[in-house]
Design a protein around this motif. Sequence first.
Motif, PDB file in Angstrom:
ATOM      1  N   TYR A 113       0.827  -1.199   0.000  1.00 36.77           N
ATOM      2  CA  TYR A 113       0.000   0.000   0.000  1.00 36.77           C
ATOM      3  C   TYR A 113       0.870   1.261   0.000  1.00 36.77           C
ATOM      4  O   TYR A 113       0.585   2.217  -0.721  1.00 36.77           O
ATOM      5  CB  TYR A 113      -0.937   0.002   1.215  1.00 36.77           C
ATOM      6  CG  TYR A 113      -1.945   1.126   1.202  1.00 36.77           C
ATOM      7  CD1 TYR A 113      -3.090   1.043   0.429  1.00 36.77           C
ATOM      8  CD2 TYR A 113      -1.744   2.278   1.957  1.00 36.77           C
ATOM      9  CE1 TYR A 113      -4.016   2.074   0.403  1.00 36.77           C
ATOM     10  CE2 TYR A 113      -2.655   3.311   1.945  1.00 36.77           C
ATOM     11  CZ  TYR A 113      -3.794   3.204   1.170  1.00 36.77           C
ATOM     12  OH  TYR A 113      -4.701   4.226   1.128  1.00 36.77           O
ATOM     13  N   CYS A 114       1.934   1.269   0.792  1.00 35.38           N
ATOM     14  CA  CYS A 114       2.830   2.433   0.820  1.00 35.38           C
ATOM     15  C   CYS A 114       3.530   2.622  -0.521  1.00 35.38           C
ATOM     16  O   CYS A 114       3.669   3.755  -0.999  1.00 35.38           O
ATOM     17  CB  CYS A 114       3.853   2.287   1.932  1.00 35.38           C
ATOM     18  SG  CYS A 114       3.161   2.612   3.557  1.00 35.38           S
ATOM     19  N   VAL A 115       3.971   1.542  -1.143  1.00 35.30           N
ATOM     20  CA  VAL A 115       4.594   1.642  -2.463  1.00 35.30           C
ATOM     21  C   VAL A 115       3.588   2.164  -3.484  1.00 35.30           C
ATOM     22  O   VAL A 115       3.896   3.042  -4.300  1.00 35.30           O
ATOM     23  CB  VAL A 115       5.179   0.275  -2.896  1.00 35.30           C
ATOM     24  CG1 VAL A 115       5.573   0.271  -4.356  1.00 35.30           C
ATOM     25  CG2 VAL A 115       6.358  -0.096  -2.020  1.00 35.30           C
ATOM     26  N   PHE A 116       2.382   1.626  -3.435  1.00 32.55           N
ATOM     27  CA  PHE A 116       1.320   2.051  -4.351  1.00 32.55           C
ATOM     28  C   PHE A 116       1.034   3.538  -4.185  1.00 32.55           C
ATOM     29  O   PHE A 116       0.943   4.284  -5.173  1.00 32.55           O
ATOM     30  CB  PHE A 116       0.059   1.221  -4.070  1.00 32.55           C
ATOM     31  CG  PHE A 116      -0.868   1.125  -5.218  1.00 32.55           C
ATOM     32  CD1 PHE A 116      -1.905   2.029  -5.374  1.00 32.55           C
ATOM     33  CD2 PHE A 116      -0.738   0.107  -6.149  1.00 32.55           C
ATOM     34  CE1 PHE A 116      -2.778   1.942  -6.426  1.00 32.55           C
ATOM     35  CE2 PHE A 116      -1.607   0.010  -7.205  1.00 32.55           C
ATOM     36  CZ  PHE A 116      -2.631   0.938  -7.347  1.00 32.55           C
ATOM     37  N   MET A 117       0.900   3.997  -2.956  1.00 37.63           N
ATOM     38  CA  MET A 117       0.604   5.406  -2.692  1.00 37.63           C
ATOM     39  C   MET A 117       1.800   6.306  -3.027  1.00 37.63           C
ATOM     40  O   MET A 117       1.627   7.451  -3.433  1.00 37.63           O
ATOM     41  CB  MET A 117       0.165   5.608  -1.245  1.00 37.63           C
ATOM     42  CG  MET A 117      -1.164   4.947  -0.911  1.00 37.63           C
ATOM     43  SD  MET A 117      -2.512   5.352  -2.033  1.00 37.63           S
ATOM     44  CE  MET A 117      -2.916   6.986  -1.472  1.00 37.63           C
ATOM     45  N   TYR A 118       3.018   5.784  -2.885  1.00 37.57           N
ATOM     46  CA  TYR A 118       4.200   6.551  -3.272  1.00 37.57           C
ATOM     47  C   TYR A 118       4.166   6.865  -4.762  1.00 37.57           C
ATOM     48  O   TYR A 118       4.438   7.992  -5.179  1.00 37.57           O
ATOM     49  CB  TYR A 118       5.475   5.781  -2.908  1.00 37.57           C
ATOM     50  CG  TYR A 118       6.731   6.424  -3.423  1.00 37.57           C
ATOM     51  CD1 TYR A 118       7.274   7.532  -2.786  1.00 37.57           C
ATOM     52  CD2 TYR A 118       7.362   5.937  -4.561  1.00 37.57           C
ATOM     53  CE1 TYR A 118       8.420   8.135  -3.264  1.00 37.57           C
ATOM     54  CE2 TYR A 118       8.508   6.534  -5.051  1.00 37.57           C
ATOM     55  CZ  TYR A 118       9.031   7.629  -4.408  1.00 37.57           C
ATOM     56  OH  TYR A 118      10.155   8.226  -4.885  1.00 37.57           O
ATOM     57  N   PHE A 119       3.831   5.867  -5.572  1.00 32.23           N
ATOM     58  CA  PHE A 119       3.776   6.080  -7.014  1.00 32.23           C
ATOM     59  C   PHE A 119       2.578   6.925  -7.433  1.00 32.23           C
ATOM     60  O   PHE A 119       2.564   7.471  -8.526  1.00 32.23           O
ATOM     61  CB  PHE A 119       3.790   4.748  -7.763  1.00 32.23           C
ATOM     62  CG  PHE A 119       5.150   4.119  -7.793  1.00 32.23           C
ATOM     63  CD1 PHE A 119       6.208   4.740  -8.430  1.00 32.23           C
ATOM     64  CD2 PHE A 119       5.380   2.918  -7.164  1.00 32.23           C
ATOM     65  CE1 PHE A 119       7.467   4.176  -8.451  1.00 32.23           C
ATOM     66  CE2 PHE A 119       6.633   2.340  -7.179  1.00 32.23           C
ATOM     67  CZ  PHE A 119       7.687   2.977  -7.822  1.00 32.23           C
ATOM     68  N   LEU A 120       1.598   7.043  -6.562  1.00 32.48           N
ATOM     69  CA  LEU A 120       0.484   7.954  -6.835  1.00 32.48           C
ATOM     70  C   LEU A 120       0.763   9.369  -6.355  1.00 32.48           C
ATOM     71  O   LEU A 120      -0.065  10.260  -6.504  1.00 32.48           O
ATOM     72  CB  LEU A 120      -0.796   7.424  -6.176  1.00 32.48           C
ATOM     73  CG  LEU A 120      -1.400   6.184  -6.826  1.00 32.48           C
ATOM     74  CD1 LEU A 120      -2.578   5.684  -6.013  1.00 32.48           C
ATOM     75  CD2 LEU A 120      -1.828   6.475  -8.247  1.00 32.48           C
ATOM     76  N   GLY A 121       1.919   9.590  -5.751  1.00 25.19           N
ATOM     77  CA  GLY A 121       2.336  10.933  -5.370  1.00 25.19           C
ATOM     78  C   GLY A 121       2.079  11.309  -3.929  1.00 25.19           C
ATOM     79  O   GLY A 121       2.233  12.455  -3.546  1.00 25.19           O
ATOM     80  N   THR A 122       1.695  10.351  -3.083  1.00 24.39           N
ATOM     81  CA  THR A 122       1.469  10.635  -1.672  1.00 24.39           C
ATOM     82  C   THR A 122       2.767  10.433  -0.911  1.00 24.39           C
ATOM     83  O   THR A 122       3.440   9.422  -1.072  1.00 24.39           O
ATOM     84  CB  THR A 122       0.378   9.707  -1.100  1.00 24.39           C
ATOM     85  OG1 THR A 122      -0.783   9.830  -1.901  1.00 24.39           O
ATOM     86  CG2 THR A 122       0.048  10.056   0.328  1.00 24.39           C
ATOM     87  N   ASN A 123       3.122  11.365  -0.081  1.00 22.34           N
ATOM     88  CA  ASN A 123       4.360  11.283   0.685  1.00 22.34           C
ATOM     89  C   ASN A 123       4.104  10.544   1.994  1.00 22.34           C
ATOM     90  O   ASN A 123       3.425  11.053   2.876  1.00 22.34           O
ATOM     91  CB  ASN A 123       4.911  12.678   0.963  1.00 22.34           C
ATOM     92  CG  ASN A 123       6.283  12.625   1.605  1.00 22.34           C
ATOM     93  OD1 ASN A 123       6.926  11.585   1.605  1.00 22.34           O
ATOM     94  ND2 ASN A 123       6.715  13.738   2.144  1.00 22.34           N
ATOM     95  N   ILE A 124       4.636   9.344   2.114  1.00 19.91           N
ATOM     96  CA  ILE A 124       4.508   8.541   3.326  1.00 19.91           C
ATOM     97  C   ILE A 124       5.910   8.193   3.808  1.00 19.91           C
ATOM     98  O   ILE A 124       6.716   7.658   3.058  1.00 19.91           O
ATOM     99  CB  ILE A 124       3.706   7.239   3.063  1.00 19.91           C
ATOM    100  CG1 ILE A 124       2.285   7.568   2.655  1.00 19.91           C
ATOM    101  CG2 ILE A 124       3.705   6.357   4.292  1.00 19.91           C
ATOM    102  CD1 ILE A 124       1.468   6.359   2.273  1.00 19.91           C
TER     103      ILE A 124
END
Length: 166
Positions: A113-124
């Motif tokens: 989920y973190c990798v997926f959101m990283y590629f969507l531009g969310t900073n985690i």
Amino acid sequence: MQSLIMFIIIVVNFILQSTILQSINILGIVPNTTLVIVVSIALLKGKRTGGIVGLLAGLLQDIIFSPTIGPNAFVYFFIGYLIGLSEQKVFKDSLFIPFIFTIITSLAYHGVYCVFMYFLGTNIRFHFFLRDSVLLETLYNSILIMPIYKWFSNIFTVPSIKFGRR
């Protein structure tokens, strides 16, 4: 009939997780009961049912809570499908198997989920996220799966020996 029961379980879980379970937290961490349900159903019913339940539960969460539609559905679908692949290969009466699978899938869920959101531009910040919440949630989920898996096992397992007249 079992499809209707699974649909009701998904909807009731969604309602409980978004209302009551938010107030029952330990150190600010809420259990991921959707993950627990997907793992339990995938172990008991197989890859197809596990994947469908994961996809539906993830889509429901994405539509209501997520800024993007798809990450939860994607992750839950693959968790349900991959755990369902082992349905015929594991001993279903043991609580150790779902316990171990829940630990693995909780960590995998948050990682993917973190990798997926990283590629969507969310900073985690994954390091802080892992330290602060993922490990405690993994423990919480792995303890919670024991009664839920036992309950689902009673609902979805049909006895193989039938007594009575022919």
